[in-house]
Design an enzyme around this catalytic site. Sequence first.
Site, PDB file in Angstrom:
ATOM      1  N   HIS A 408       0.818  -1.212   0.000  1.00  0.00           N
ATOM      2  CA  HIS A 408       0.000   0.000   0.000  1.00  0.00           C
ATOM      3  C   HIS A 408       0.851   1.261   0.000  1.00  0.00           C
ATOM      4  O   HIS A 408       0.342   2.362  -0.209  1.00  0.00           O
ATOM      5  CB  HIS A 408      -0.927  -0.025   1.225  1.00  0.00           C
ATOM      6  CG  HIS A 408      -1.997   1.009   1.223  1.00  0.00           C
ATOM      7  ND1 HIS A 408      -2.066   2.018   2.164  1.00  0.00           N
ATOM      8  CD2 HIS A 408      -3.057   1.215   0.401  1.00  0.00           C
ATOM      9  CE1 HIS A 408      -3.113   2.783   1.928  1.00  0.00           C
ATOM     10  NE2 HIS A 408      -3.734   2.320   0.866  1.00  0.00           N
ATOM     11  N   HIS A 565      -7.323  12.724   2.789  1.00  0.00           N
ATOM     12  CA  HIS A 565      -6.736  11.398   2.610  1.00  0.00           C
ATOM     13  C   HIS A 565      -5.329  11.279   3.174  1.00  0.00           C
ATOM     14  O   HIS A 565      -4.827  10.174   3.365  1.00  0.00           O
ATOM     15  CB  HIS A 565      -6.727  11.067   1.107  1.00  0.00           C
ATOM     16  CG  HIS A 565      -6.391   9.655   0.776  1.00  0.00           C
ATOM     17  ND1 HIS A 565      -5.190   9.288   0.200  1.00  0.00           N
ATOM     18  CD2 HIS A 565      -7.093   8.511   0.943  1.00  0.00           C
ATOM     19  CE1 HIS A 565      -5.178   7.979   0.010  1.00  0.00           C
ATOM     20  NE2 HIS A 565      -6.306   7.476   0.461  1.00  0.00           N
TER      21      HIS A 565
END
Length: 680
Positions: A408, A565
């Site tokens: 990720h 985010h």
Amino acid sequence: FLMVRVAGLHDQLVAQVKDVGPDGQLPGQQVGALRPLVRDLLQDQSRLFREELLPRLADAGIAVLDYPQLSQTQREAAAAYFHNDVFPVLTPLGVDPGHPFPQISSRSLNLAVVLRDPIVGECFARLKVPSTLKRLVPIPLNSPRRRPASSHANNQASSNGAHRANGRNTRQSAFVWLEQLIAAHLDQLFPGMETVGVYPFRVLRDADFEIQIDEAGDLLATVEQGLRQRRFGSVVNLTVQAGMPEAVCEVLRDNLEVDPADLIEIEGPLGLNDLSELTELDRPELKDRPIVARTPLELRRSGDPFTAIQRGDLLLHHPYDTFSTVTEFIEAAARDPQVLAIKQTLYRVGTNSPIVRALLEASEQGKQVAVLVELKARFDEENNIEWARTLERAGVHVVYGQVDLKTHGKVALVVRREAQGLRRYVHLGTGNYNASTARVYEDYALLTCREDIGEDASNLFNALTGYARGVRYNKLLVAPHGLRQGLLQRIEREIEHQRNGRQGHLVFKINALVDKAFIQALYRASQAGVQVDLLVRGMCCLRPGIPGLSENIRVVSLVGRFLEHSRIYSFANGGLEGEDEVFLGSADLMPRNLDHRVEVIFPLEDAGLRAQLTRVALPAYLRDTVNARRLLPDGTYKRIKPEKGEEPFDVQMWFARHMPDAPDDNLLTLRAPLVTPIGG
């Protein structure tokens, strides 16, 4: 949420898991608590659509009508569209002993049709509303006739609103729902049959497929098989339009194997995500004003990313700083004859990706290109498989990641030959290499050529593409083997500073906080007197403001025009000048990020960049009175409003207008600290 999180609880129920969570609830108890909340949420969404959105659209000259509202002229136009564009696509499926109940794919909109045959009596059929056609069908702008007295009030409001708009808005549009258009012409699909009733329904299925290590000899094939299974996983939710007879509900429940408690009735249309089709209308006055993304001053001055990075680290803040800076960095590396190699992680890149095109160009130029494409990026698997194959065909070294870990982290490494030898340039980000989402996701990124970070990036890619154990990093905190310990140690250090009479202050900006160890560590910090400011956009399992436990913790959630985010971890480190630490990266404080993914958290080594975050950006986030809600001790949220006499402060629009551009601007801004006290 239903297809992944709730589906996981259903899987635990089937497996008869008896373990309780930190809240002391068994999986079945959690499902039971969630069902009424989900029902209320969906029903509230439908109510807001009917009572607020439809009338406001109508006032703007956009009429979303039910079929009975259409005038004769509109019906004739709709009938022509049905005959030419819809009828050839439809596939009616009867259900009887010779025709078993069909497979219903996840998220598809369907019609349950009850018919009466003059010979055999009542029959049941299923009709899938084609997703290849627009859900909102344009129709001519004739004035719709009034609906019968039994019609929904919201549709009358929509009709009246269209009339009101007629006199003052020449840019008008009218639409009818595709499923209603189909329902009005069933006689063409079932000739000789009487239509008794037509009832829309929609299913959501379990989309969380597990990859077993011993079954994943070929990760690509395993993911492809999982994608095929996802369309027809077990049903976790059945949504039907209000008024569906119990007998029809029973047919659906029995054949779809749905628990009656997972059936939800909704007034009005199902699947309201299709309303996004309205954004394609050319009505700029009804849309957010676009912001003009900036190019950092150093890049404007030099015109060459490598020269600019050599002068000092660059911190980008998207979408306020243009994402083209990142794509141009990779494109420049692809074209530069001095660049020898490019290595990059790709998690979600979107369609028509300029980043991937640049990597393909680099490979064609004879450069060494290695890309880790994470096939397990949920709901982006098919797109990533296609990009992986495209890259492989171009000769790029493609790695699919590790079977038991998602990669990720957001890292790009460029190796360049220069007069002094090889130099490594590194891009590290909190967000994906996706040019589309970068326009609406808020994220930070660092461009640097620091030698220690470059060495860390090389070691990271060697570990990802080859075999490695016990890799040690100079500056990066990398999950699953060093990130958890690195952050927890720094929280404990802050506690020690506070106990020794020095200032302790933690500011974390994250998407979610659910990890038990970190929640307990933050409670300990609060009990020691450390000021803890948490900007947690989504799920937060910590309770702030509880006397004796968390009275020094403040939790704020920001939900605005842009998706917050970025993940930021700021440690005052005793308040010593220049000793503070700021880390940015891709990891939330969740077990899945800390223990089951490859995540990368990177430090801001430049003191000026740290000050830009700790003395400007983070305090500005804590000042927001437009997008912010404060988490209360009882677990509820309360919208934060301006104090009497204060102007509302929208931090996102403030970033768009006022973030400093030049070093002198930085100094001017830093002289006006924006932080508010913990009790403010």
